[in-house]
Design a protein around this motif. Structure first.
Motif, PDB file in Angstrom:
ATOM      1  N   ALA A   1      -8.304  -1.554  -6.920  1.00  0.00           N
ATOM      2  CA  ALA A   1      -8.796  -1.065  -5.631  1.00  0.00           C
ATOM      3  C   ALA A   1      -7.665  -0.723  -4.676  1.00  0.00           C
ATOM      4  N   HIS A   2      -6.472  -1.281  -4.916  1.00  0.00           N
ATOM      5  CA  HIS A   2      -5.331  -1.035  -4.057  1.00  0.00           C
ATOM      6  C   HIS A   2      -4.117  -0.639  -4.883  1.00  0.00           C
ATOM      7  N   GLN A   3      -3.081  -0.194  -4.192  1.00  0.00           N
ATOM      8  CA  GLN A   3      -1.810   0.082  -4.842  1.00  0.00           C
ATOM      9  C   GLN A   3      -0.696  -0.548  -4.013  1.00  0.00           C
ATOM     10  N   LEU A   4       0.300  -1.078  -4.718  1.00  0.00           N
ATOM     11  CA  LEU A   4       1.452  -1.682  -4.067  1.00  0.00           C
ATOM     12  C   LEU A   4       2.587  -0.665  -4.083  1.00  0.00           C
ATOM     13  N   VAL A   5       3.038  -0.306  -2.893  1.00  0.00           N
ATOM     14  CA  VAL A   5       4.079   0.699  -2.753  1.00  0.00           C
ATOM     15  C   VAL A   5       5.354   0.020  -2.254  1.00  0.00           C
ATOM     16  N   THR A   6       6.426   0.154  -3.026  1.00  0.00           N
ATOM     17  CA  THR A   6       7.725  -0.380  -2.632  1.00  0.00           C
ATOM     18  C   THR A   6       8.564   0.757  -2.070  1.00  0.00           C
ATOM     19  N   MET A   7       9.148   0.514  -0.901  1.00  0.00           N
ATOM     20  CA  MET A   7       9.869   1.569  -0.183  1.00  0.00           C
ATOM     21  C   MET A   7      11.256   1.082   0.224  1.00  0.00           C
ATOM     22  N   ASP A   8      12.052   2.065   0.631  1.00  0.00           N
ATOM     23  CA  ASP A   8      13.322   1.780   1.297  1.00  0.00           C
ATOM     24  C   ASP A   8      13.153   2.165   2.757  1.00  0.00           C
ATOM     25  N   VAL A   9      13.233   1.187   3.648  1.00  0.00           N
ATOM     26  CA  VAL A   9      13.128   1.438   5.085  1.00  0.00           C
ATOM     27  C   VAL A   9      14.441   1.021   5.730  1.00  0.00           C
ATOM     28  N   ALA A  10      15.215   2.002   6.145  1.00  0.00           N
ATOM     29  CA  ALA A  10      16.519   1.765   6.794  1.00  0.00           C
ATOM     30  C   ALA A  10      17.410   0.852   5.948  1.00  0.00           C
ATOM     31  N   GLY A  11      17.379   1.079   4.628  1.00  0.00           N
ATOM     32  CA  GLY A  11      18.217   0.291   3.730  1.00  0.00           C
ATOM     33  C   GLY A  11      17.648  -1.058   3.360  1.00  0.00           C
ATOM     34  N   HIS A  12      16.410  -1.350   3.744  1.00  0.00           N
ATOM     35  CA  HIS A  12      15.789  -2.637   3.464  1.00  0.00           C
ATOM     36  C   HIS A  12      14.607  -2.470   2.513  1.00  0.00           C
ATOM     37  N   HIS A  13      14.461  -3.429   1.596  1.00  0.00           N
ATOM     38  CA  HIS A  13      13.335  -3.467   0.667  1.00  0.00           C
ATOM     39  C   HIS A  13      12.064  -3.724   1.474  1.00  0.00           C
ATOM     40  N   PHE A  14      11.020  -2.911   1.274  1.00  0.00           N
ATOM     41  CA  PHE A  14       9.825  -2.981   2.109  1.00  0.00           C
ATOM     42  C   PHE A  14       8.613  -2.660   1.248  1.00  0.00           C
ATOM     43  N   ARG A  15       7.550  -3.464   1.392  1.00  0.00           N
ATOM     44  CA  ARG A  15       6.350  -3.256   0.575  1.00  0.00           C
ATOM     45  C   ARG A  15       5.145  -3.029   1.465  1.00  0.00           C
ATOM     46  N   VAL A  16       4.200  -2.223   0.961  1.00  0.00           N
ATOM     47  CA  VAL A  16       2.959  -1.978   1.678  1.00  0.00           C
ATOM     48  C   VAL A  16       1.820  -1.898   0.662  1.00  0.00           C
ATOM     49  N   VAL A  17       0.665  -2.446   1.022  1.00  0.00           N
ATOM     50  CA  VAL A  17      -0.536  -2.371   0.184  1.00  0.00           C
ATOM     51  C   VAL A  17      -1.444  -1.303   0.782  1.00  0.00           C
ATOM     52  N   LEU A  18      -1.758  -0.285  -0.024  1.00  0.00           N
ATOM     53  CA  LEU A  18      -2.567   0.834   0.441  1.00  0.00           C
ATOM     54  C   LEU A  18      -3.791   1.015  -0.448  1.00  0.00           C
ATOM     55  N   GLU A  19      -4.793   1.729   0.069  1.00  0.00           N
ATOM     56  CA  GLU A  19      -5.976   2.049  -0.733  1.00  0.00           C
ATOM     57  C   GLU A  19      -5.555   2.897  -1.934  1.00  0.00           C
ATOM     58  N   SER A  20      -6.227   2.705  -3.062  1.00  0.00           N
ATOM     59  CA  SER A  20      -5.823   3.383  -4.293  1.00  0.00           C
ATOM     60  C   SER A  20      -6.102   4.881  -4.270  1.00  0.00           C
ATOM     61  N   ASP A  21      -7.049   5.336  -3.400  1.00  0.00           N
ATOM     62  CA  ASP A  21      -7.351   6.766  -3.382  1.00  0.00           C
ATOM     63  C   ASP A  21      -6.358   7.576  -2.553  1.00  0.00           C
ATOM     64  N   LEU A  22      -5.397   6.914  -1.896  1.00  0.00           N
ATOM     65  CA  LEU A  22      -4.348   7.629  -1.175  1.00  0.00           C
ATOM     66  C   LEU A  22      -3.261   8.026  -2.176  1.00  0.00           C
ATOM     67  N   VAL A  23      -2.957   9.306  -2.248  1.00  0.00           N
ATOM     68  CA  VAL A  23      -1.961   9.803  -3.214  1.00  0.00           C
ATOM     69  C   VAL A  23      -0.558   9.586  -2.649  1.00  0.00           C
ATOM     70  N   VAL A  24       0.204   8.750  -3.348  1.00  0.00           N
ATOM     71  CA  VAL A  24       1.585   8.445  -2.947  1.00  0.00           C
ATOM     72  C   VAL A  24       2.459   8.575  -4.189  1.00  0.00           C
ATOM     73  N   ARG A  25       3.604   9.282  -4.033  1.00  0.00           N
ATOM     74  CA  ARG A  25       4.484   9.502  -5.183  1.00  0.00           C
ATOM     75  C   ARG A  25       5.906   9.041  -4.864  1.00  0.00           C
ATOM     76  N   PRO A  26       6.627   8.537  -5.871  1.00  0.00           N
ATOM     77  CA  PRO A  26       8.020   8.160  -5.661  1.00  0.00           C
ATOM     78  C   PRO A  26       8.839   9.342  -5.132  1.00  0.00           C
TER      79      PRO A  26
END
Length: 352
Positions: free
Chosen positions: A296-321
Motif C-alpha cells: 500500500a506504500h512505498q519507501l523512498v530514500t533520498m539525498d537531502v542536502a547531503g543527508h540520508h532521508f526517508r519518506v513513506v508515500l502512497e504506492s500510486d504516486l510515481v517516483v523514480r530514482p
C-alpha cells in the motif's frame, strides 16, 4: 496490589556498570515493556527484580513490600524465559503443574489450576503430550501457562517470542495480550522488538546504556521522543534528522526556512518521521536514490542536502530514482532536538 517500585538501582560487574541508578514505577496490573538494543541493561534489570541477580545498590518493592533482600521464591513472581525451559521428559500437564507440586498443593487444586491455565492458553487438548511432540509455539504456550498457573503477583517475561517465526510471533502477541488482560497480572516484558513493544505495552520504558531514557505510553514514545536516541530507535524506518541554523526569519533546514523553537541557540536539529511528509511545490528538496515498494506504500530514500532521508508515500504516486522531490513536513509532527544534550526541546517553546 502488585505495583512495582525500583529506586536508585545500580548493578556493576567489576569496573563495568550495567545499570545506573534506575528509578521505575509499574502500576498494579500494568503491562510494562522494557525496550532497548542488546546490551542496554534491560535483561539485567529484569533479573534483579526477579532476584536472579543481586543489585549493587538500590531497592526493589512489590506491593509496598521490599523484596530485594529476599530470594526469588519469596517474591511471588513467575518468569518466562526466551528458551521456554519446558521439561522434555514431562507431559504438558506435568510441566504446567511443576511449580504447584513444588509448593505441595493438593492434587485436586493442582488439577484445577493446570486446566484453567491450559484453557487460557488454548492448549487443553495437549495436556497428555510430551514437549518433544510440540511445535515451538505450543512449547511457548506451555511455558506461559506454567507461569500463570502459579497465580503470581508479578509476571516477568524475557524476550519470550524471539525464537518464533514472524507469523507465529504475530499470533502469539495478540493471544498473549488477551490472556494477560484477562488474568490482570502485573507484567514486565523485555524485548528489543519495537513492534512487539508498541502493540503490547500500556507503557514503555526505553533503555539505553544502562539508563531509562523515556518512560511513557507507546504513542507518546513514538510521537514525542524524549531524546534523539529514542527518535532514531523507535520507528521503522526511524526519524529523519537534519541540522537547523537560526536566521532572522526562523530556522533554515536544508534551504527551507520554517518556524521553530524560541531558544538562544545558533544550531539545533530538526526531526520528522518518514510518514509525516507529503509531496508539495515548496518544501525540503532532495534527489531520489532508491524506491522500495511495500504494497500500500512505498519507501523512498533520498539525498537531502547531503543527508540520508526517508519518506513513506502512497504506492500510486510515481517516483523514480534520480528525480527531484519536494516534501512538506506536517508542522504539528515536527520535533526539535538540542545537538549537545541530545534531548528534545520543549514543544511549548515552538510557535503554534
Amino acid at each position: 496490589m502488585a505495583e512495582i517500585t525500583v529506586a536508585g538501582l545500580e548493578k556493576s560487574y567489576g569496573s563495568f556498570t550495567a545499570l545506573h541508578g534506575i528509578d521505575l514505577h509499574v502500576e498494579d496490573r500494568e503491562f510494562l515493556v522494557l525496550l532497548g538494543a542488546s546490551g542496554c541493561g534491560k535483561t539485567t534489570l529484569l533479573r534483579c527484580i526477579a532476584g536472579l541477580e543481586t543489585a549493587s545498590r538500590g531497592e526493589i518493592a512489590i506491593g509496598g513490600r521490599r523484596v530485594d533482600p529476599l530470594p526469588p521464591r519469596a517474591r511471588k513472581i513467575a518468569m518466562v524465559f526466551q528458551n521456554y525451559a519446558v521439561f522434555p521428559h514431562l507431559t504438558v500437564f506435568e510441566n504446567i503443574a511443576f511449580g504447584l507440586r513444588m509448593k505441595k498443593m493438593p492434587n485436586a487444586e493442582v488439577d484445577e489450576k493446570v486446566r484453567r491455565a491450559a484453557t487460557m492458553m488454548h492448549i487443553e487438548q495437549l495436556l497428555a503430550r510430551y514437549s518433544g511432540q510440540l511445535s515451538g509455539g505450543q512449547r511457548q504456550r506451555v511455558a506461559v501457562a506454567r507461569a500463570l498457573a502459579m497465580e503470581p503477583e508479578v509476571l516477568l517475561m524475557d524476550e519470550p517470542l524471539s525464537n518464533l517465526d514472524a507469523l507465529l510471533r504475530l499470533e502469539m502477541r495478540a493471544e498473549l495480550k488477551g490472556v494477560l488482560q484477562e488474568s490482570r497480572t502485573t507484567t514486565i516484558y523485555v524485548t528489543h522488538d519495537q513492534v512487539e513493544a508498541m502493540s503490547l505495552a500500556d507503557r514503555i520504558a526505553v533503555m539505553h546504556g544502562g539508563h531509562i531514557v523515556q518512560h511513557a505510553s507507546p504513542l507518546d514514545v513514538y510521537r514525542d521522543p524524549a531524546t534523539r536516541f529514542v527518535g532514531s530507535f523507535i520507528g521503522n524506518p526511524p526519524m529523519n534528522f537534519l541540522p537547523a541554523t537560526r536566521t532572522t526569519a526562523g530556522w533554515e533546514v536544508a534551504g527551507l526556512t520554517m518556524p521553530g523553537p524560541a531558544i538562544d541557540a545558533h544550531t539545533i536539529e530538526f526531526a520528522v518521521r518518514p510518514e509525516d511528509l507529503t509531496p508539495a511545490e515548496t518544501g525540503l528538496t532532495g534527489r531520489v536514490k532508491v524506491v522500495e515498494p511495500l504494497g500500500a506504500h512505498q519507501l523512498v530514500t533520498m539525498d537531502v542536502a547531503g543527508h540520508h532521508f526517508r519518506v513513506v508515500l502512497e504506492s500510486d504516486l510515481v517516483v523514480r530514482p534520480g528525480e527531484t522531490l519536494r516534501l512538506a513536513p506536517r508542522p504539528e509532527r515536527v520535533r526539535w532536538f538540542d545537538p549537545t544534550s541530545q534531548t528534545a526541546i520543549d514543544r511549548s517553546l515552538v510557535p503554534s
